[in-house]
Design a protein around this motif. Sequence first.
Motif, PDB file in Angstrom:
ATOM      1  N   ASP A   1       4.021  -3.286  15.066  1.00  0.00           N
ATOM      2  CA  ASP A   1       3.216  -2.592  14.063  1.00  0.00           C
ATOM      3  C   ASP A   1       2.316  -1.549  14.715  1.00  0.00           C
ATOM      4  O   ASP A   1       1.266  -1.857  15.276  1.00  0.00           O
ATOM      5  CB  ASP A   1       2.368  -3.611  13.288  1.00  0.00           C
ATOM      6  CG  ASP A   1       1.787  -3.026  12.008  1.00  0.00           C
ATOM      7  OD1 ASP A   1       1.656  -1.783  11.940  1.00  0.00           O
ATOM      8  OD2 ASP A   1       1.465  -3.797  11.084  1.00  0.00           O
TER       9      ASP A   1
ATOM     10  N   TYR B   1       4.710  -7.972   5.181  1.00  0.00           N
ATOM     11  CA  TYR B   1       4.075  -9.073   5.919  1.00  0.00           C
ATOM     12  C   TYR B   1       3.659 -10.147   4.923  1.00  0.00           C
ATOM     13  O   TYR B   1       2.500 -10.489   4.796  1.00  0.00           O
ATOM     14  CB  TYR B   1       2.870  -8.541   6.710  1.00  0.00           C
ATOM     15  CG  TYR B   1       2.392  -9.452   7.817  1.00  0.00           C
ATOM     16  CD1 TYR B   1       3.258 -10.365   8.416  1.00  0.00           C
ATOM     17  CD2 TYR B   1       1.089  -9.410   8.271  1.00  0.00           C
ATOM     18  CE1 TYR B   1       2.831 -11.200   9.428  1.00  0.00           C
ATOM     19  CE2 TYR B   1       0.649 -10.243   9.294  1.00  0.00           C
ATOM     20  CZ  TYR B   1       1.524 -11.142   9.871  1.00  0.00           C
ATOM     21  OH  TYR B   1       1.102 -11.980  10.878  1.00  0.00           O
TER      22      TYR B   1
ATOM     23  N   GLN C   1      10.278  -7.047   8.511  1.00  0.00           N
ATOM     24  CA  GLN C   1       9.711  -6.096   9.470  1.00  0.00           C
ATOM     25  C   GLN C   1      10.723  -5.064   9.970  1.00  0.00           C
ATOM     26  O   GLN C   1      10.339  -4.043  10.527  1.00  0.00           O
ATOM     27  CB  GLN C   1       9.158  -6.860  10.680  1.00  0.00           C
ATOM     28  CG  GLN C   1       8.010  -7.804  10.379  1.00  0.00           C
ATOM     29  CD  GLN C   1       6.667  -7.110  10.374  1.00  0.00           C
ATOM     30  OE1 GLN C   1       6.481  -6.105  11.050  1.00  0.00           O
ATOM     31  NE2 GLN C   1       5.717  -7.656   9.627  1.00  0.00           N
TER      32      GLN C   1
ATOM     33  N   GLY D   1       3.879 -11.758  15.324  1.00  0.00           N
ATOM     34  CA  GLY D   1       3.035 -11.885  14.143  1.00  0.00           C
ATOM     35  C   GLY D   1       2.925 -13.307  13.625  1.00  0.00           C
ATOM     36  O   GLY D   1       2.404 -13.536  12.530  1.00  0.00           O
TER      37      GLY D   1
END
Length: 298
Positions: A24, A146, A176, A53
């Motif tokens: 990201d 997300y 993602q 993440g």
Amino acid sequence: MMASAESPSDDLKYILVSHAPDSDSWWNTIKNGIAVAGDQMGVSVEYRNPPTGDLADMARIIDQAAASQPDGIITTLSDFEVLKGPIKSAVDQGIDVIIMNTGSPEQAAEVGALMYVGQPEYDAGLAAGKRAARDGISSFLCVNHYISSPSSTERCQGFADGLGVELGNQMIDAGQDPSEIKNRVLAYLSSNPDTDAVLTLGPTSADPTMLALAENGMAGEIYFGTFDLGEEIVNGIKGDVIQWGIDQQPFLQAYLPVVILANYDRYGVLPGNNINSGPGFVTKEGLAKVEEFAGEFR
């Protein structure tokens, strides 16, 4: 006689822990924010995050950060239930904590943090939804890249509430992967051709969505708003593909906590209120300064 403005050499160290995966790019501005603050305040700063993440991994990173006994921890609170334990533990060890970016002032107080610096996500989504409603929008696709983070869903829910409609299946789990996001947007819009608008939650979902709209001929035709800013988002606003970007000013979310902690440790001073860094709406008319620093400080 003027007082010296030089920072004391007191070896202060702060660690910022985010929930963001390595992929990201939006978080580059956060990294720049703590770096600038560290240089200006004469303190040591470090950025840590879970590479994929994963929030359980993030919880472990907070525990590890606390075990290294820094002078302060700055952390996101993207899932209260998963992260409250490690954060409370750090506070119990005597480490000053500031919550930034995600969570809320109420949650920050509950875990014992000094304060909250960020954009209340539901409120930002609500403001965006009301703006879109004034522009005649009544249905939308929320591209949630997300979905495991409750704060992301708050953005979509706030937008739906601002429009006065049910969220329902208008929010998709986009994942993602850029090519997968593009394909899922194309599939949704193909199945729901009467969709009035698209809402994305940052560059990770906005960039592939722009590619999808270019492919299906809807670029510049469908109403498109996004959270956050980035180089491609700025280009989209300039090119009349994106109507507005919601700027939560991530630079301030990283910069201010370092400055606040350093002054608190050195002089015992602390702001009396939490700080809302957003939302602000960036449109084509207000792009000059944003374009200059997009992806770096904006």
